[in-house]
Design a protein around this motif. Sequence first.
Motif, PDB file in Angstrom:
ATOM      1  N   VAL A   1      14.797  17.804  40.924  1.00 23.81           N
ATOM      2  CA  VAL A   1      13.592  17.029  41.220  1.00 23.81           C
ATOM      3  C   VAL A   1      13.948  15.551  41.298  1.00 23.81           C
ATOM      4  CG1 VAL A   1      11.330  16.343  40.346  1.00 23.81           C
ATOM      5  CG2 VAL A   1      12.100  18.720  40.107  1.00 23.81           C
ATOM      6  N   ALA A   2      13.592  14.917  42.422  1.00 25.66           N
ATOM      7  CA  ALA A   2      13.904  13.493  42.591  1.00 25.66           C
ATOM      8  C   ALA A   2      12.896  12.598  41.884  1.00 25.66           C
ATOM      9  CB  ALA A   2      13.944  13.149  44.081  1.00 25.66           C
ATOM     10  N   ASP A   3      11.626  13.016  41.847  1.00 21.41           N
ATOM     11  CA  ASP A   3      10.556  12.215  41.251  1.00 21.41           C
ATOM     12  C   ASP A   3       9.766  13.105  40.300  1.00 21.41           C
ATOM     13  OD1 ASP A   3       8.282  10.717  40.640  1.00 21.41           O
ATOM     14  OD2 ASP A   3       8.166   9.809  42.639  1.00 21.41           O
ATOM     15  N   PRO A   4      10.145  13.160  39.017  1.00 19.97           N
ATOM     16  CA  PRO A   4       9.494  14.073  38.070  1.00 19.97           C
ATOM     17  C   PRO A   4       7.985  13.894  37.970  1.00 19.97           C
ATOM     18  CG  PRO A   4      11.524  13.219  37.138  1.00 19.97           C
ATOM     19  CD  PRO A   4      11.279  12.445  38.407  1.00 19.97           C
ATOM     20  N   PHE A   5       7.498  12.643  37.982  1.00 13.60           N
ATOM     21  CA  PHE A   5       6.066  12.432  37.843  1.00 13.60           C
ATOM     22  C   PHE A   5       5.302  13.020  39.019  1.00 13.60           C
ATOM     23  CE2 PHE A   5       2.248   9.906  38.752  1.00 13.60           C
ATOM     24  CZ  PHE A   5       1.515  10.177  37.606  1.00 13.60           C
ATOM     25  N   MET A   6       5.734  12.691  40.238  1.00 12.69           N
ATOM     26  CA  MET A   6       5.035  13.210  41.417  1.00 12.69           C
ATOM     27  C   MET A   6       5.190  14.731  41.515  1.00 12.69           C
ATOM     28  SD  MET A   6       3.312  10.868  42.690  1.00 12.69           S
ATOM     29  CE  MET A   6       2.700  11.939  43.988  1.00 12.69           C
TER      30      MET A   6
END
Length: 258
Positions: free
Chosen positions: A179-184
């Motif tokens: 995952v590149a952007d955990p929050f999104m």
Amino acid sequence: MKSGHAASRRPRKGAAAAVGVQAAEVTAVTSSGQGKPRESRGTRRKRETRTRLLEAALALVAAKGVEHVAINEITESADVGFGSFYNHFESKDALHAALFDWVFEAFGEQLDALVSGLSDPAEVVAVSVRHTLIRAHSDPMWGNFVIKEGFSERALEDGLGRRLKRDSEAGIAAGRFAVADPFMCHVSVSGIVLAAIAAELSLVPNGRSGGERHPERDPEEERFAERAAVVVLQALGLDRNEAECVARRPLPSASRAP
């Protein structure tokens, strides 16, 4: 005479033994949890009234949303005096917070028990997603409440949202998820689950109780929970084939759940 008085005051051997046995039995019962004092009538009635208020609030909030539900509607539905409401909750906001915990925490604890023996983070997420959709189908009122609450700040940070975030982050830390952007990723995965619940509920015909299937339901719809889990796992970085393999593993035994 002294010996006579002493003898009269000295307990008989049989009586002393009986007292000792009774004391041992009381100690054993108490230590096993069976000797706890019975719940008083007043305490039981207060608990039952609180439960009626929560049940009534759940039905109303699931149907209309908390902002459109008044306290008097809840008390009337629960058949409880308006003034009695404040014996249990300080305000509607306090009831709403208690309702959120009542609905989500019990189910969340069941999920935690179900996945406790799993070592694959991907399977943990898949099992949680599948059980959430199965629950929504079997209990449409619960599912509607989840949808109503799903995008609230509380839902994203607590309850099922907290567990989904926790399990996703565990998979990322273990290198299982790319995952590149955990929050999104967490936001998008939460959206997938909520949209899937809404779609699942739309497949329950009007007038039918939860768990009943439409007679003309497509065979693929029978595997709806698995399909939703596949999409979630793909969002977490698994390829399609592996996601399908994980999502179709047998579900853990429900005997693990409390």
